[in-house]
Design a protein around this motif. Structure first.
Motif, PDB file in Angstrom:
ATOM      1  N   ASN A  38       0.820  -1.208   0.000  1.00 61.01           N
ATOM      2  CA  ASN A  38       0.000   0.000   0.000  1.00 61.01           C
ATOM      3  C   ASN A  38       0.856   1.261   0.000  1.00 61.01           C
ATOM      4  O   ASN A  38       0.354   2.353   0.201  1.00 61.01           O
ATOM      5  CB  ASN A  38      -0.913   0.003   1.234  1.00 61.01           C
ATOM      6  CG  ASN A  38      -1.894  -1.129   1.215  1.00 61.01           C
ATOM      7  OD1 ASN A  38      -2.571  -1.349   0.229  1.00 61.01           O
ATOM      8  ND2 ASN A  38      -1.946  -1.885   2.287  1.00 61.01           N
ATOM      9  N   TYR A 121      -3.501  -0.873 -10.060  1.00 60.15           N
ATOM     10  CA  TYR A 121      -4.217  -0.753  -8.788  1.00 60.15           C
ATOM     11  C   TYR A 121      -4.484   0.710  -8.450  1.00 60.15           C
ATOM     12  O   TYR A 121      -3.646   1.584  -8.693  1.00 60.15           O
ATOM     13  CB  TYR A 121      -3.413  -1.395  -7.656  1.00 60.15           C
ATOM     14  CG  TYR A 121      -3.542  -2.896  -7.603  1.00 60.15           C
ATOM     15  CD1 TYR A 121      -4.607  -3.496  -6.936  1.00 60.15           C
ATOM     16  CD2 TYR A 121      -2.605  -3.707  -8.225  1.00 60.15           C
ATOM     17  CE1 TYR A 121      -4.734  -4.868  -6.892  1.00 60.15           C
ATOM     18  CE2 TYR A 121      -2.724  -5.075  -8.181  1.00 60.15           C
ATOM     19  CZ  TYR A 121      -3.785  -5.656  -7.518  1.00 60.15           C
ATOM     20  OH  TYR A 121      -3.910  -7.020  -7.477  1.00 60.15           O
ATOM     21  N   SER A 123      -5.865   3.106  -5.078  1.00 61.32           N
ATOM     22  CA  SER A 123      -6.104   3.128  -3.637  1.00 61.32           C
ATOM     23  C   SER A 123      -7.100   4.240  -3.300  1.00 61.32           C
ATOM     24  O   SER A 123      -6.725   5.415  -3.247  1.00 61.32           O
ATOM     25  CB  SER A 123      -4.786   3.353  -2.879  1.00 61.32           C
ATOM     26  OG  SER A 123      -5.023   3.419  -1.491  1.00 61.32           O
ATOM     27  N   ASN A 126      -6.334   5.317   2.328  1.00 64.75           N
ATOM     28  CA  ASN A 126      -5.232   4.748   3.095  1.00 64.75           C
ATOM     29  C   ASN A 126      -5.011   5.682   4.283  1.00 64.75           C
ATOM     30  O   ASN A 126      -4.540   6.801   4.123  1.00 64.75           O
ATOM     31  CB  ASN A 126      -3.968   4.651   2.239  1.00 64.75           C
ATOM     32  CG  ASN A 126      -2.835   3.954   2.960  1.00 64.75           C
ATOM     33  OD1 ASN A 126      -2.832   3.828   4.179  1.00 64.75           O
ATOM     34  ND2 ASN A 126      -1.866   3.502   2.190  1.00 64.75           N
ATOM     35  N   ASN A 140      -7.088  -1.406  -1.706  1.00 59.29           N
ATOM     36  CA  ASN A 140      -6.585  -1.329  -3.077  1.00 59.29           C
ATOM     37  C   ASN A 140      -7.515  -2.126  -3.985  1.00 59.29           C
ATOM     38  O   ASN A 140      -7.893  -3.262  -3.649  1.00 59.29           O
ATOM     39  CB  ASN A 140      -5.182  -1.912  -3.182  1.00 59.29           C
ATOM     40  CG  ASN A 140      -4.131  -0.981  -2.623  1.00 59.29           C
ATOM     41  OD1 ASN A 140      -3.616  -0.118  -3.314  1.00 59.29           O
ATOM     42  ND2 ASN A 140      -3.821  -1.145  -1.346  1.00 59.29           N
TER      43      ASN A 140
END
Length: 313
Positions: A38, A121, A123, A126, A140
């Motif tokens: 991440n 990917y 996100s 976070n 994700n």
């Protein structure tokens, strides 16, 4: 977040697609990415995977002898990630596969590059990471392609080798994936789900779509020179039956539930990992004459991480 935990999240424990046996039943690819990173950083690594399947066909002894097959699948993956921004990352995978089929009626060895995979990917959130005891989580989601590069028309004595034993599928396939991590202090849970939608290849053969779901609990131990993260959980996979010219193939597809145990060790930018999986439940789609059983699975990896700026979780 400490550098060691960053490396932990950066290293992936990617389950392999070792699959094949004489009765064309071991078609679960195990599309599993494990603890997805991440952070906004790059990494490159090599992962080794090993799996085995046993198959038996009872021909009742009337006209044909009974058949058996002991199949071993090894795989080396060159893998990594390239970060485009704080929210977007590209993950890539190039497999080199070594499949060996030892059967009562056929012995085949197949070795070479498989089908590479590329996934983008995103996100959406976070919340960061530290060990103050605060609640942290991240998500994700990704989409990508598996490109038909590996050999998919290998023949033995003039006949096409079992489809599952081929190094590639011969089809352009579509991948969807999501990875969620939640943590408080040193302890956390990682959950992931992936779906691979397969298309039809030039032989009019289509592998069944594949889905998996995993959950692992981990705990972070930080020592003087190294850091250790043991983890344990469950992994479930299921695949549809294959189709050949729109006709359903017998002894293909099925499901498995496996327990997962592993550990990762960090020293600076280098991460090593090992994972062992044991089947708890197997339900392959076999007819009245065939039996298929999957063995334990082993995965080991070595990864190197390099970041261009300070990252989160």
């Amino acid at each position: 977040m400490t550098k060691q935990l960053y490396l932990f999240m950066a290293a992936i424990i990617l389950s392999f697609s070792g699959q094949a046996c004489d009765v064309c039943g071991c078609s679960l690819s195990g599309l599993y990415f494990g603890f997805l990173p991440n952070q906004n950083a790059h990494f490159v690594g090599v992962k080794y995977s090993h799996a085995s399947f046993s198959a038996f066909i009872d021909n009742d002894g009337y006209y044909f002898e009974d058949e058996y097959s002991e199949d071993t699948y090894q795989r080396y993956d060159l893998m990594g990630r390239f970060s485009l921004s704080n929210r977007f990352q590209v993950r890539y995978l190039m497999p080199y596969m070594i499949n060996h089929m030892q059967g009562s009626h056929q012995t085949v060895h197949s070795e070479g590059f498989g089908d590479p995979m590329v996934i983008l990917y995103y996100s959406p959130f976070n919340t960061g990471s530290d060990f103050s005891g605060a609640f942290m989580h991240s998500l994700n989601v990704g989409a990508g392609l598996k490109v038909p590069l590996g050999e998919f028309d290998k023949a033995d004595n003039g006949e096409l080798v079992n489809r599952n034993f081929q190094l590639g599928s011969g089809s352009l396939d579509y991948v969807l994936s999501a990875n969620y991590t939640i943590r408080r202090g040193n302890m956390g849970v990682n959950s992931e789900t992936s779906l691979k939608l397969n298309s039809t290849n030039t032989h009019a053969y289509r592998f069944g779509n594949q889905f998996n779901l995993s959950a692992n609990t981990f705990y972070y131990f930080e020592m003087k020179k190294v850091s250790l993260v043991p983890f344990a959980g469950l992994y479930y996979e299921i695949a549809d039956r294959h189709k050949n010219h729109q006709i359903i193939e017998a002894n293909t597809g099925g499901s498995s539930l496996l327990s997962t145990f592993g550990v990762q060790l960090f020293a600076g930018r280098v991460t090593t990992s090992i994972q062992y999986q044991v089947p708890l439940m197997q339900a392959f789609n076999t007819d009245d004459f065939a039996e298929i059983e999957g063995g334990n699975r082993l995965t080991a990896g070595l990864y190197y991480s390099f970041s261009f700026k300070k990252n989160q979780m």
